[in-house]
Design a protein around this motif. Structure first.
Motif, PDB file in Angstrom:
ATOM      1  N   HIS A 268      53.119 -22.620  41.727  1.00 52.70           N
ATOM      2  CA  HIS A 268      51.667 -22.820  41.804  1.00 52.70           C
ATOM      3  C   HIS A 268      51.373 -24.321  41.684  1.00 52.70           C
ATOM      4  O   HIS A 268      50.914 -24.796  40.630  1.00 52.70           O
ATOM      5  CB  HIS A 268      50.954 -22.028  40.704  1.00 52.70           C
ATOM      6  N   PRO A 269      51.611 -25.067  42.733  1.00 52.18           N
ATOM      7  CA  PRO A 269      51.516 -26.533  42.653  1.00 52.18           C
ATOM      8  C   PRO A 269      50.114 -27.052  42.377  1.00 52.18           C
ATOM      9  O   PRO A 269      49.960 -28.207  41.963  1.00 52.18           O
ATOM     10  CB  PRO A 269      52.017 -26.993  44.027  1.00 52.18           C
ATOM     11  N   ARG A 270      49.067 -26.246  42.568  1.00 52.24           N
ATOM     12  CA  ARG A 270      47.706 -26.722  42.337  1.00 52.24           C
ATOM     13  C   ARG A 270      47.251 -26.520  40.888  1.00 52.24           C
ATOM     14  O   ARG A 270      46.201 -27.009  40.488  1.00 52.24           O
ATOM     15  CB  ARG A 270      46.737 -26.015  43.290  1.00 52.24           C
ATOM     16  N   VAL A 271      48.032 -25.790  40.092  1.00 57.96           N
ATOM     17  CA  VAL A 271      47.696 -25.562  38.689  1.00 57.96           C
ATOM     18  C   VAL A 271      48.044 -26.801  37.869  1.00 57.96           C
ATOM     19  O   VAL A 271      49.143 -27.347  37.985  1.00 57.96           O
ATOM     20  CB  VAL A 271      48.421 -24.322  38.140  1.00 57.96           C
ATOM     21  N   ASP A 272      47.113 -27.233  37.035  1.00 66.01           N
ATOM     22  CA  ASP A 272      47.325 -28.422  36.206  1.00 66.01           C
ATOM     23  C   ASP A 272      47.734 -28.094  34.774  1.00 66.01           C
ATOM     24  O   ASP A 272      48.502 -28.830  34.157  1.00 66.01           O
ATOM     25  CB  ASP A 272      46.033 -29.249  36.138  1.00 66.01           C
ATOM     26  N   VAL A 273      47.179 -27.015  34.218  1.00 67.35           N
ATOM     27  CA  VAL A 273      47.350 -26.688  32.798  1.00 67.35           C
ATOM     28  C   VAL A 273      47.528 -25.182  32.666  1.00 67.35           C
ATOM     29  O   VAL A 273      46.818 -24.413  33.323  1.00 67.35           O
ATOM     30  CB  VAL A 273      46.119 -27.118  31.964  1.00 67.35           C
ATOM     31  N   ILE A 274      48.473 -24.757  31.817  1.00 66.87           N
ATOM     32  CA  ILE A 274      48.608 -23.331  31.507  1.00 66.87           C
ATOM     33  C   ILE A 274      48.782 -23.153  30.001  1.00 66.87           C
ATOM     34  O   ILE A 274      49.202 -24.061  29.288  1.00 66.87           O
ATOM     35  CB  ILE A 274      49.778 -22.648  32.266  1.00 66.87           C
ATOM     36  N   TYR A 275      48.427 -21.965  29.536  1.00 64.25           N
ATOM     37  CA  TYR A 275      48.715 -21.566  28.164  1.00 64.25           C
ATOM     38  C   TYR A 275      48.903 -20.066  28.143  1.00 64.25           C
ATOM     39  O   TYR A 275      48.540 -19.360  29.103  1.00 64.25           O
ATOM     40  CB  TYR A 275      47.608 -21.993  27.193  1.00 64.25           C
ATOM     41  N   GLY A 276      49.506 -19.554  27.072  1.00 61.00           N
ATOM     42  CA  GLY A 276      49.811 -18.138  26.997  1.00 61.00           C
ATOM     43  C   GLY A 276      49.276 -17.490  25.740  1.00 61.00           C
ATOM     44  O   GLY A 276      48.362 -18.013  25.086  1.00 61.00           O
ATOM     45  N   ASN A 277      49.844 -16.363  25.400  1.00 59.75           N
ATOM     46  CA  ASN A 277      49.475 -15.634  24.194  1.00 59.75           C
ATOM     47  C   ASN A 277      50.298 -16.121  23.002  1.00 59.75           C
ATOM     48  O   ASN A 277      51.371 -16.700  23.165  1.00 59.75           O
ATOM     49  CB  ASN A 277      49.688 -14.136  24.381  1.00 59.75           C
ATOM     50  N   ARG A 278      49.806 -15.817  21.827  1.00 58.28           N
ATOM     51  CA  ARG A 278      50.406 -16.302  20.577  1.00 58.28           C
ATOM     52  C   ARG A 278      50.956 -15.147  19.748  1.00 58.28           C
ATOM     53  O   ARG A 278      50.279 -14.129  19.568  1.00 58.28           O
ATOM     54  CB  ARG A 278      49.341 -17.050  19.778  1.00 58.28           C
ATOM     55  N   VAL A 279      52.160 -15.344  19.209  1.00 60.69           N
ATOM     56  CA  VAL A 279      52.697 -14.489  18.162  1.00 60.69           C
ATOM     57  C   VAL A 279      52.560 -15.244  16.844  1.00 60.69           C
ATOM     58  O   VAL A 279      52.895 -16.434  16.771  1.00 60.69           O
ATOM     59  CB  VAL A 279      54.178 -14.144  18.401  1.00 60.69           C
ATOM     60  N   MET A 280      52.075 -14.584  15.811  1.00 59.41           N
ATOM     61  CA  MET A 280      52.024 -15.192  14.486  1.00 59.41           C
ATOM     62  C   MET A 280      53.200 -14.697  13.660  1.00 59.41           C
ATOM     63  O   MET A 280      53.488 -13.493  13.646  1.00 59.41           O
ATOM     64  CB  MET A 280      50.701 -14.856  13.797  1.00 59.41           C
ATOM     65  N   VAL A 281      53.891 -15.620  13.009  1.00 63.45           N
ATOM     66  CA  VAL A 281      55.041 -15.281  12.177  1.00 63.45           C
ATOM     67  C   VAL A 281      54.803 -15.808  10.769  1.00 63.45           C
ATOM     68  O   VAL A 281      54.011 -16.735  10.559  1.00 63.45           O
ATOM     69  CB  VAL A 281      56.361 -15.851  12.752  1.00 63.45           C
ATOM     70  N   ASP A 282      55.498 -15.215   9.797  1.00 61.66           N
ATOM     71  CA  ASP A 282      55.352 -15.665   8.416  1.00 61.66           C
ATOM     72  C   ASP A 282      56.373 -16.748   8.102  1.00 61.66           C
ATOM     73  O   ASP A 282      57.084 -17.242   8.992  1.00 61.66           O
ATOM     74  CB  ASP A 282      55.436 -14.475   7.453  1.00 61.66           C
ATOM     75  N   GLU A 283      56.455 -17.123   6.848  1.00 64.92           N
ATOM     76  CA  GLU A 283      57.341 -18.221   6.457  1.00 64.92           C
ATOM     77  C   GLU A 283      58.802 -17.936   6.763  1.00 64.92           C
ATOM     78  O   GLU A 283      59.596 -18.855   6.951  1.00 64.92           O
ATOM     79  CB  GLU A 283      57.163 -18.517   4.968  1.00 64.92           C
TER      80      GLU A 283
END
Length: 423
Positions: A268-283
């Motif tokens: 996708h050469p026209r895409v400048d920025v991407i982000y995804g989903n987050r997993v939260m983990v403990d210590e």
């Protein structure tokens, strides 16, 4: 971690909730707490049954300092967003002293509502929906971190993958730094640099022994996280189509995420920025929750930063266009960067896959700085975007924010039945 001890040395007051009876599923505990004549408290947390929930300290409370001259400063306010069980449950509030000890300052029996409106219908109130759907709090007891299964990204023959430069700022995060480095070690097309700010916890010794797992590392005094990231990324070089990112020392990427990201950008050469989903983990690295984000929405980004920073990647061309990190921001530097990307016309996309793990712990920046430093920066960015200060009701009762959060809740519900959105 030391066990909490009861002490009469902590003074406190709760502003909310007004009652501990018939609590909604998500309740925001707000008030102030301090140790007279001592240094500021480092963190707060709630103990709900067997679950520990980190809160935020450092909220501006000059009224407390005026009434109690022995308060350490004007920033004794705190808040904790608590996921409440149904029925009766024990609750305890604890504070971390400068000496590294947890002290209990409130114990009581609370009562959660027996019947609750699902988040997909808006919860019982807009405030509960906002505090409950995408919050940096445990959503369930710790369990093994589940891997992500990334779909194939088909490329035309001869398509080359972009190189990605990743910077990790570190200051005394040696307990978790190895996981951040391991999540990129040995990957093709990845140049990972650690910028250490002069750690004294063994981080430097570990970096020296593990240099072969990194593109480079340096340990020298800096002016904080933003300065370290700005210096690290400014030292990189590449083509306009190449990628850039930073990941904090207490977070890490999921296996396969970076290869998937490189292939997606290549396709996708026209895409400048991407982000995804987050997993939260403990210590200890166990999974305690997930963020199921809806598609990207420019209007939402102007009001709230729901973008998980540890999943954020961008092309060097858009970075060069906006001028990179603004090191005057210590808390909201990622939101500032995203807003400038957006203002420059960047094409931003959300990929509905889990790319990174965000670690919940008492000393994390998102908890420790939200009060005194963080809130001022968030207010300043909204003021810059809208040209005025926004009333709290505009943030809490926004119809498109509520729709966005309900879409998140629907995606979370669908995931429980094994349904995944397509790319």
């Amino acid at each position: 971690m030391p066990a909490a001890c009861s002490t009469p040395a902590l003074l406190h007051h709760l502003d909310a909730p007004a009652s501990w009876h018939d609590l909604p599923r998500r309740v925001l505990v707000r008030g102030w707490v301090f140790a007279p004549g001592a240094a500021p408290l480092q963190a707060v947390r709630a103990r709900v049954g067997g679950t520990l929930i980190s809160g935020n300290v450092g909220f501006h409370r000059p009224d407390v300092k005026a009434a109690y001259p022995d308060a350490p400063d004007d920033y004794t306010g705190f808040q904790i967003a608590i996921e409440t069980p149904r029925g009766r449950f024990p609750l305890e509030l604890e504070a971390l002293t400068a000496g590294g000890e947890w002290w209990s300052f409130l114990e009581l029996e609370a009562h959660g509502k027996p019947r609750r409106r699902p988040y997909i219908f808006g919860a019982d109130s807009p405030e509960e929906l906002l505090a409950g759907q995408l919050a940096l709090q445990p959503r369930h007891p710790p369990r093994p971190l589940q891997p992500e299964h990334f779909p194939a990204v088909h490329l035309a023959p001869g398509t080359s993958l972009p190189v990605v430069d990743i910077v990790t700022p570190n200051l005394n995060q040696g307990r978790w730094l190895p996981a951040a480095v391991a999540s990129t070690a040995g990957l093709d097309g990845v140049r990972h640099t650690v910028r250490d700010g002069g750690s004294t916890d063994g981080s430097v010794e570990w970096l020296r022994e593990s240099a072969s797992s990194l593109h480079s590392w340096v340990s020298e005094k800096d002016d904080g996280q933003a300065d370290a990231i700005a210096r690290g990324l400014a030292a990189t070089a590449g083509e306009p189509e190449d990628l850039m990112a930073w990941i904090n020392a207490d977070d890490h990427y999921l296996p396969g995420a970076i290869e998937f990201v490189r292939r997606y950008f290549a396709a996708h050469p026209r895409v400048d920025v991407i982000y995804g989903n987050r997993v939260m983990v403990d210590e200890d690295g166990a999974e305690v929750g997930r963020w199921h984000l809806p598609p990207h929405n420019d209007d939402v980004l102007k009001l709230y930063d729901f973008v998980p920073q540890e999943t954020l990647f961008w092309r060097r061309r858009i970075w060069d266009q906006v001028g990179g990190i603004d090191p005057t921001f210590q808390f909201a530097l990622d939101w500032d960067l995203l807003l400038r990307f957006q203002a420059a016309g960047a094409r931003i996309e959300h990929l509905p896959r889990f790319l990174g793990a965000f670690r919940l712990h008492a000393a994390q920046k998102s908890s420790a700085a939200i009060g005194s430093t963080g809130q001022a920066e968030l207010d300043a960015l909204r003021r810059r975007t809208f040209g005025r200060d926004l009333a709290p009701s505009e943030l809490i009762e926004s119809s498109f924010i509520n729709r966005y959060l309900r879409r998140s809740a629907r995606r979370e519900l669908a995931a429980r039945f094994g349904l995944r959105p397509s790319l």
